[in-house]
Structure formats: C-alpha cells, structure tokens
Design an enzyme around this catalytic site. Sequence first.
Site: not given
Length: 516
Positions: A256, A360
């Site tokens: 991320e 995720e």
Amino acid sequence: MKMWNKCWAVVMLVTFVIAGNTQANDCVPRELDFGIVCVCNATYCDDTPDNDPKIPESGTVYWYISSRSGLRLNLSQARFNSCEASSDTPVLTVDPSRRYQTIFGFGGAFTDSTGINIRNLSRAAQDQIIRTYYGRNGSRYSLGRIPIGGTDFSTRPYTYDDSTGDVSLRHFSLAPEDYNYKIPYIRRAIELNPDVRFVSSAWSAPAWMKTNQRINGLLGFLERRYYGTYVDYLIRFLQEYRNNGINVWGISTGNEPFNAFVPFDRLNVMAWTPRTVTEWVANYAGPMLENSEFNATKILLLDDQRFELPWVAAIVFRNPKAKHYISGTAVHWYFDQFFPSSILDDTHNLSPDKFILMTEACTGANILDNPKVALGSWERGQEYVLSIIEYMNHWGIGWIDWNLVLNRQGGPNWINNYVDAPIIVNPETDEFFKQPMYYALKHFSRFVERGSVRININNNLSNVKSTAFVTPSNEVVVVLYNRSNREEDVVLEDPNNGPVCLKLLPYSINTIIYAQ
Ligand SMILES: *[C@@H]1O[C@H](CO)[C@@H](O)[C@H](O)[C@H]1NC(C)=O
Ligand SMILES: *[C@@H]1O[C@H](CO)[C@@H](O)[C@H](O)[C@H]1NC(C)=O
Ligand SMILES: *[C@@H]1O[C@H](CO)[C@@H](O)[C@H](O)[C@H]1NC(C)=O
Ligand SMILES: *[C@@H]1O[C@H](CO)[C@@H](O)[C@H](O)[C@H]1NC(C)=O
Ligand SMILES: *[C@@H]1O[C@H](CO)[C@@H](O)[C@H](O)[C@H]1NC(C)=O
Ligand SMILES: *[C@@H]1O[C@H](CO)[C@@H](O)[C@H](O)[C@H]1NC(C)=O
Ligand SMILES: *[C@@H]1O[C@H](CO)[C@@H](O)[C@H](O)[C@H]1NC(C)=O
C-alpha cells in the site's frame, strides 16, 4: 426457453441426505452478538472430509450449503433431469467450453498478530487452527501472505535492519517475531499442504533508507542511493526464510504505497510513484533478483487499492524492462464498492499475460465499523463471498484474506487499527470461533483447487450471484449466492448433464459439484 412444469415437491424429495458417508464433524454452533459462530477447541473442530465416492456419481451433484440461518457446509445431493420447473424460473447455464483464467489459490496472512493469538491457545488447539485452514479436511488453503518484517498487526514497529546507515546489512537479522509467531505456524501449514505458495510484502524499508527517516509518515520514499541496498535487504529475507524451510513464491513491490500520501496515517508505509517504482523494478529489483539464486521469484506490482490499478499499470507497463520483470498485479479490496470491477477487466486487457491477484481483504476496517469484531456477522461473510465472486468473474487468479486469526478486540495492533478476522480466539476457554467469513472463503478454497479454470455461467440474475470452474480432475464447481431474504428457485443447466433444480435458501452460499 425450455418449458418447465411446476414440480418443486418432487425436487425436494430427490434432494436427499448422503447416508453413511459423512463422517464430517458438524459445526458446534454458538449464538453470539451478531449471529452464529462455530466453536472449536483442542479436541473438536467441524470439518469437511472427502465424500464417498469422492467424485459424485454420474447424474448427481454434491451440494454444500451455508446460510444465515445456521447451515455450515451442509452436504446434500441432487439429481440432474429429475425435476421440472415453471417457465419463469431463472436458468443459469454453465458453458465449460468458454474458459477464462487459471486459478492459483486462496489463503490468508501470517501476521505477527495471527501468531500471537494462535500461541495464546494450547498446542492442540493451535494445530486445530492450522488444520482447519490448510488441512485436507479444512479449507485446503493453498496460499499464504508473509509480511517482510513488521506491519501494524505487530506490537511494535520494526524492520530487519534498524541500525542506521548499515549499508552492508551487517546487522540484518530476522526478528523474534519471525521465530515465535510466524515460522512455526507457516511450517505447520507446509506440512499439511506442501504445495502452498507464499507471497511476501514489506510494509516499509528500514527508516534509514528513506527520505523521511521514519518507518511511517508522509512521503517517505526510498532514497535513490539505496535502491540496490533495499533489493539486497529483500534477498536477505528470501535467504533467511529459505534457511528456515520456507520458499517464497512471489514478492510485491511493497504494501500500500499510496498510504504514504495520506496525512496523519500512522501505518508502516513506504511511498512509490508509478515513475519511481518503474525505475526500481527495471534497474534494480528485476535484474538483481534475476541474477540471484532467487531468479524464480515473481515480482507483483501495486499491492494497493483497485482505483490505482489503471494509471499505475499503464505507466509501469509502458517501460518494457519493468514490464518484463513484473509477473502480475496484486490488488487490495478496500473501497471496491466505489470503483467498478471493469477496472480489473481493463487491467487484464492492457496486458493479458499479467495475472491479477487479490492480496488483502478484511472487514471491520472502516472508521465507522463498531465493534471492530462483530462475532457471527453473516453480513461480513456475505461481503467476502460477493467479493470473491466478483474477482473470479473479472480475471482474479486468487483471493488472500488478511489476518488469519485475531483476538476479540481485533488485534493486537500497535497503532490501534483493529479489524475483524474469520477466526477469533478466546484464550480464556482455549476455544476459537469460526465466523461466517471463514465459511464464505471455504466454499471456494475447499473445492476450487489450483489449476482449475474459470468457465462461463450467465451472471445476470439480480438476486443470485454466480461463478463456475472446471477442476484439473474435470469436475465442475459452481458457486451461487442468494442475496435475497426469500427462497429462490433456479435451474442450473449443464450442456452435457441437463438441468438440476435448486431451491436456494435465503442468504445462502451454495457450492455445487459434479463430474463433467
Ligand atoms: C471441545 O468441544 C467438544 C464439542 O463441542 C466438547 O464435547 C468438548 O467437551 C470440548 N472440550 C473441552 C475441553 O471443552
Ligand atoms: C479427514 O477426515 C476423515 C473422516 O473423519 C478421516 O478419516 C481422515 O483421517 C481425515 N484426514 C485428515 C488429513 O485429517
Ligand atoms: C444438513 O442438511 C440435511 C438435509 O440435507 C439435514 O437433514 C441436516 O439436519 C442438516 N444438518 C444440519 C447440521 O443442519
Ligand atoms: C536460476 O538460478 C539457478 C541457480 O541458482 C540456475 O540453475 C538457473 O538456470 C537459473 N534460471 C534462470 C532462468 O536464469
Ligand atoms: C492471551 O490470553 C490471555 C488470557 O488467557 C489474555 O489476558 C491476553 O490478553 C491474551 N493476549 C492477547 C495478545 O490477546
Ligand atoms: C441472462 O443470460 C442468459 C444467458 O446468457 C440469457 O439467455 C437471458 O436472456 C439473460 N436474462 C436477462 C434478464 O438478461
Ligand atoms: C434467494 O432468496 C430470496 C429471498 O430469500 C428469494 O426471494 C429468492 O427467490 C432466492 N433466489 C434463488 C434463486 O433461490
């Protein structure tokens, strides 16, 4: 359109329980705050053993149902060509000749918190957890995600070399967390499934390699002079894990990176722009891995939200070297409700030889979610099943959950970023609770083995979502979710086997399996 007569009573009669061959342990249900969980302990856990016969006899289907009303992978059978339905009954037609992507697998993440929570149970209960995820009678998970160093789901921020300026990585070492909370459980998963594959991601490089000298915070880029040092660091991780018996299949460019552009976010993070990650992959990570003993390691781009996919992939894949070194894109599910699944199609079409892997997902992550852990919530299981169907129908080769196991608070987490997980431990009683999310994933992972290929099924009913596969042993696996609050009749039509009538319970996940 075929002419069906109303005859549902007959359907119900021919839907029969398999007698004598379900040695399965049933769910031990417990009604908690938000719905039903299945309770497991050191000596008991519900499971899903192979049927006898393992492959359904010609003309019959195995039909597994989980429902908001409390069924959990409940097995029954139905027969083809044994029912007639009214002409207005929706027909779902499977077309095994129209094939799409090959499935790689399903799994979850071995975070520090996962291990901390597993370790808080007795050894026998620990084994039950790993078995219920990775065992043949469990979910048959075939993937795992291994964070490289710490994440927010750790009790402290750390990397594998926090000695400032240690350019030669003399002080590199795995952390106590690896030995106590990750490696032992990963190795037990490998014992249960030697074909399990692992993807790894670093949340951040060591602070001293970064422009902001911090493990988190705004705009912390990798210093250009450390582009190679950081690859050395990642290769050291691959070596140390291999020395501990764990081979890592793929490594992402970092977890991320876009969070580094969000003010006040406390998550461990390192920033990339499409331009800087292109340069790092093309001139450092790609060639250095290729020239190492880890030359088979896949590089996964992005590891971040769907909405970043189009511009990141477009920019990175414009560089032929970077494109050459990248095997696929890793995407997370957060904010998916605001961004259409057509983004996945566009990414696939941009470069059809690059896979898309969902790496995720978790519930309870929104700022307004309260409590973070909603024990028994069917709605959260529904979020999982609808997402998996969507990723499967838009080129996803797999779907990887976030923390495999958390505690009732949704942690531990060093920045108090608590979330939910499919398994929640209750150490006071040496029990753990399997939530609807666990079963939502299992409806796929247990049946859609690696190497299965997605096939066509019409997916245009508003209340019933569907996806279908053919497995390497030539079974068809169809997953249907009825997201309405009433029973729904549907006809599943297979070109080789004929029609089978299915009455779908309200809010039910249905996995249907038959031989081609
Ligand atoms: C474990 O669970 C089983 C099934 O619910 C139960 O019969 C058994 O008593 C439990 N064991 C302990 C130690 O609680
Ligand atoms: C799976 O369950 C069956 C039936 O209970 C049992 O015979 C078998 O040993 C189990 N297999 C594994 C790998 O646990
Ligand atoms: C599972 O479904 C069968 C019908 O197929 C039913 O007889 C049985 O009671 C169900 N099991 C549970 C635990 O609900
Ligand atoms: C990868 O490295 C191994 C030695 O570690 C070597 O035998 C193999 O040929 C290499 N493969 C490629 C594709 O370079
Ligand atoms: C471990 O379990 C004990 C109770 O047995 C509890 O007090 C403690 O908070 C648990 N640890 C974590 C990290 O949840
Ligand atoms: C749904 O798809 C099927 C097969 O593709 C088609 O025959 C049917 O007309 C479609 N129904 C609607 C309502 O679009
Ligand atoms: C799904 O459930 C809803 C509400 O329970 C019902 O109206 C609908 O007919 C069901 N759909 C199918 C296809 O079973």
